[in-house]
Structure formats: C-alpha cells, structure tokens
Design a protein around this motif. Sequence first.
Motif, PDB file in Angstrom:
ATOM      1  N   PHE A   1       1.056  -1.193  -0.021  1.00 27.43           N
ATOM      2  CA  PHE A   1      -0.101   0.302  -0.303  1.00 27.43           C
ATOM      3  C   PHE A   1       0.935   1.262  -0.453  1.00 27.43           C
ATOM      4  CE2 PHE A   1      -2.951   3.123   2.527  1.00 27.43           C
ATOM      5  CZ  PHE A   1      -3.389   3.335   1.435  1.00 27.43           C
ATOM      6  N   PRO A   2       1.307   1.979  -0.898  1.00 25.21           N
ATOM      7  CA  PRO A   2       2.427   2.476  -0.916  1.00 25.21           C
ATOM      8  C   PRO A   2       1.899   4.061  -0.452  1.00 25.21           C
ATOM      9  CG  PRO A   2       2.344   1.603  -3.784  1.00 25.21           C
ATOM     10  CD  PRO A   2       0.645   0.933  -2.544  1.00 25.21           C
ATOM     11  N   ASN A   3       0.566   4.830  -0.602  1.00 24.92           N
ATOM     12  CA  ASN A   3       0.754   5.177   0.153  1.00 24.92           C
ATOM     13  C   ASN A   3       0.486   5.303   1.149  1.00 24.92           C
ATOM     14  OD1 ASN A   3      -0.526   6.972  -2.207  1.00 24.92           O
ATOM     15  ND2 ASN A   3      -2.636   6.537  -1.883  1.00 24.92           N
ATOM     16  N   ALA A   4       0.656   4.477   2.414  1.00 22.77           N
ATOM     17  CA  ALA A   4       0.761   4.275   3.081  1.00 22.77           C
ATOM     18  C   ALA A   4       2.489   5.487   4.114  1.00 22.77           C
ATOM     19  CB  ALA A   4       1.312   2.831   3.921  1.00 22.77           C
ATOM     20  N   ALA A   5       3.299   5.052   2.872  1.00 24.47           N
ATOM     21  CA  ALA A   5       4.121   6.521   3.086  1.00 24.47           C
ATOM     22  C   ALA A   5       4.276   7.572   3.378  1.00 24.47           C
ATOM     23  CB  ALA A   5       4.987   5.633   1.302  1.00 24.47           C
ATOM     24  N   ASP A   6       2.870   7.866   3.149  1.00 26.00           N
ATOM     25  CA  ASP A   6       3.018   9.340   3.532  1.00 26.00           C
ATOM     26  C   ASP A   6       2.239   9.298   5.038  1.00 26.00           C
ATOM     27  OD1 ASP A   6       2.733  10.253   0.988  1.00 26.00           O
ATOM     28  OD2 ASP A   6       0.727   9.892   0.389  1.00 26.00           O
ATOM     29  N   ILE A   7       1.860   9.209   5.555  1.00 29.79           N
ATOM     30  CA  ILE A   7       1.751   8.175   7.180  1.00 29.79           C
ATOM     31  C   ILE A   7       3.223   8.320   7.172  1.00 29.79           C
ATOM     32  CG2 ILE A   7       0.533   7.104   9.126  1.00 29.79           C
ATOM     33  CD1 ILE A   7      -1.950   6.782   6.516  1.00 29.79           C
ATOM     34  N   PHE A   8       3.454   7.292   6.743  1.00 28.05           N
ATOM     35  CA  PHE A   8       4.772   6.955   7.704  1.00 28.05           C
ATOM     36  C   PHE A   8       5.978   8.341   7.623  1.00 28.05           C
ATOM     37  CE2 PHE A   8       5.092   2.567   6.721  1.00 28.05           C
ATOM     38  CZ  PHE A   8       4.270   1.755   8.054  1.00 28.05           C
ATOM     39  N   LYS A   9       5.936   9.369   7.082  1.00 32.71           N
ATOM     40  CA  LYS A   9       6.528  10.500   6.981  1.00 32.71           C
ATOM     41  C   LYS A   9       5.683  11.425   7.952  1.00 32.71           C
ATOM     42  CE  LYS A   9       8.129  10.734   2.224  1.00 32.71           C
ATOM     43  NZ  LYS A   9       7.467  11.468   0.386  1.00 32.71           N
ATOM     44  N   GLU A  10       4.667  11.289   7.894  1.00 30.85           N
ATOM     45  CA  GLU A  10       4.598  12.231   8.956  1.00 30.85           C
ATOM     46  C   GLU A  10       4.836  12.124  10.378  1.00 30.85           C
ATOM     47  OE1 GLU A  10      -0.104  12.693   9.275  1.00 30.85           O
ATOM     48  OE2 GLU A  10      -0.178  12.546   7.147  1.00 30.85           O
ATOM     49  N   TYR A  11       4.982  10.606  11.035  1.00 31.74           N
ATOM     50  CA  TYR A  11       4.882   9.458  12.700  1.00 31.74           C
ATOM     51  C   TYR A  11       6.241   9.620  11.961  1.00 31.74           C
ATOM     52  CZ  TYR A  11       0.225   8.718  13.821  1.00 31.74           C
ATOM     53  OH  TYR A  11      -0.737   8.704  13.839  1.00 31.74           O
ATOM     54  N   LYS A  12       7.362  10.423  11.186  1.00 31.91           N
ATOM     55  CA  LYS A  12       8.933  10.073  11.078  1.00 31.91           C
ATOM     56  C   LYS A  12       9.399   8.545  11.437  1.00 31.91           C
ATOM     57  CE  LYS A  12       9.756  15.267  12.519  1.00 31.91           C
ATOM     58  NZ  LYS A  12       8.324  15.801  12.031  1.00 31.91           N
ATOM     59  N   ILE A  13       8.526   7.960  10.828  1.00 35.00           N
ATOM     60  CA  ILE A  13       9.137   6.684  10.474  1.00 35.00           C
ATOM     61  C   ILE A  13       9.511   6.351   8.968  1.00 35.00           C
ATOM     62  CG2 ILE A  13       8.082   4.309  10.425  1.00 35.00           C
ATOM     63  CD1 ILE A  13       5.679   4.833  12.250  1.00 35.00           C
ATOM     64  N   ASP A  14      11.635   6.038   9.616  1.00 39.50           N
ATOM     65  CA  ASP A  14      11.844   5.409   8.279  1.00 39.50           C
ATOM     66  C   ASP A  14      11.255   3.900   7.046  1.00 39.50           C
ATOM     67  OD1 ASP A  14      13.712   4.936   6.699  1.00 39.50           O
ATOM     68  OD2 ASP A  14      15.402   4.996   7.747  1.00 39.50           O
TER      69      ASP A  14
ATOM     70  N   LYS B   1       3.729   3.490  -7.274  1.00 34.75           N
ATOM     71  CA  LYS B   1       3.707   5.088  -7.902  1.00 34.75           C
ATOM     72  C   LYS B   1       3.271   4.743  -8.952  1.00 34.75           C
ATOM     73  CE  LYS B   1       1.374   7.492  -4.561  1.00 34.75           C
ATOM     74  NZ  LYS B   1       0.598   7.471  -4.161  1.00 34.75           N
ATOM     75  N   LEU B   2       4.228   5.006  -9.953  1.00 30.98           N
ATOM     76  CA  LEU B   2       4.149   4.890 -10.882  1.00 30.98           C
ATOM     77  C   LEU B   2       3.187   4.113 -11.837  1.00 30.98           C
ATOM     78  CD1 LEU B   2       7.589   5.656 -12.413  1.00 30.98           C
ATOM     79  CD2 LEU B   2       5.683   7.295 -12.936  1.00 30.98           C
ATOM     80  N   GLN B   3       3.330   3.256 -11.304  1.00 35.44           N
ATOM     81  CA  GLN B   3       2.147   1.581 -11.382  1.00 35.44           C
ATOM     82  C   GLN B   3       1.070   2.172 -10.959  1.00 35.44           C
ATOM     83  OE1 GLN B   3       3.385  -2.230 -11.892  1.00 35.44           O
ATOM     84  NE2 GLN B   3       5.411  -1.703 -10.452  1.00 35.44           N
ATOM     85  N   GLU B   4       0.316   3.054  -9.944  1.00 37.39           N
ATOM     86  CA  GLU B   4      -0.847   2.934  -9.657  1.00 37.39           C
ATOM     87  C   GLU B   4      -1.358   4.005 -10.361  1.00 37.39           C
ATOM     88  OE1 GLU B   4      -1.617   4.255  -4.881  1.00 37.39           O
ATOM     89  OE2 GLU B   4      -1.187   5.572  -5.514  1.00 37.39           O
TER      90      GLU B   4
END
Length: 236
Positions: free
Chosen positions: A17-30, A208-211
């Motif tokens: 689920f590539p969109n999870a990357a945006d949530i992880f960024k908010e929480y500063k999770i690498d 994300k490009l495929q999405e």
Amino acid sequence: MSTFNRNQKIGEIVTRFPNAADIFKEYKIDFCCGGDRPLIAAIKEIEVNEAELLERINSSYEKFRNNINLKDRNWMELPLDELVDHIVNVHHGYLYENLPKISELTTKILRVHGEHHPELSKVHKLFHTIKMTLDTHLIEEETIQYTAIKEYLRSNSEVDLNKAINIIEQLQDEHIGAGDILKELRTITNDYDVPADGCNTYRITYAKLQEMESDLFQHIHLENNILFLRLYELKK
C-alpha cells in the motif's frame, strides 16, 4: 478486520500500500533504510500511539479499496452530473494529491541511483512531461467541458451541449499522448522491475507510477468510452 498489523515489516506495508509512505512520513518512521524492521519496533522507538497509527493506515487502505470497487457501477445509467462529480472527486482528486508526491520520488531516486541506472533520467523526464500535460488537461476538463455539461443539464441549451462536445477531440488527443507516455514508462522500466540494488524508495516510486497508470486508465476509460459517447448520443 484490519489488513495491516504491528508485526509486519514497514517496507512490506508500503510495498503493498504505497500511500502508507505518506503516513509514515508524518510520524517520522523510516520506511526506506529501516524498511526491514517490523512496525512495532519503530512504534516503540519513537513512542507513537500504536492504535492511532494502525487505524490511520487501515482506514486509508479501506478507502482506497472502496474507490476501486466503484469501477463496478453502471456508468452508462448514472446521471451525467454524478459521473462528472465522480471523475473530479476520485480521479482528478487522485492526480492533484499524487502527482507532486511522484515528482518528489522520481527526483529522489534519480539523484541517488541515477549514476548506476541511467534509465532513471528518462523516467524522470517522461513523468514530468505527463505531469505538465495533466496539470493543464484537468483544468480544461473542469473549466470548459464539465462546466458546460452542468450548464446544459440546467438549461437544456444546444449551445452548452456543443461547448461540451467541441472540446472532445482535443481531450481525446491529450488522452492518446498520455497513454503513449505510460507505455514508454513501462518499456523503459522493464514493466516496473525494481533492480536488485533498488532501495525501498525505488520500490515505492515504481509502485506509485503503476498506481498512477491504473488510475489514469480508468479515468480515460470513463471519459473516452462513456462520458464522450453519452454526450454524442444527446446530440442525436
């Protein structure tokens, strides 16, 4: 039932689920270099609210899945204004949100991996070409055609209908141009095959490009094969 849980690897979640990357960024999770760790390890390290984080990821994923299920609706029978609203809210909304993110990602992997993967220069150029085209294309659809359609539904005026129809050929040409770029992106990336030395950001970028490709195909299908056809039918 939750799809993602605390014991899954961070990289595994983002790959699925590539969109999870945006949530992880908010929480500063690498999720890049630290993608091989289970999510719970990051949660304990930065002391975030586990339930809140998992709820956000899972609810966002469910929303994404529900949008996919909308493809099963009978678009030929849906009122035209509802079809237009769906295209704007779902497909235009997707592009407004994700084009800037993909731009950042393609730039990042070019900087990091471009020396050893020269094809990334072409990926970067092709993406930004389609981005520039779509930025204008969405505005044309919303301010010219969609506005004319809604005016026609209120006025039943042939002038408004003609305004909506007269731009179809231009929009179709732009759809063809976008489709050609998507095909070229697939070719240059070998069907988005991430190389062995590709990091998690590399994988996310290709995902994300495929999405984006999948969303654009559905977007263009709704317009070329349904919306435009129904407008021509009104003219008869």
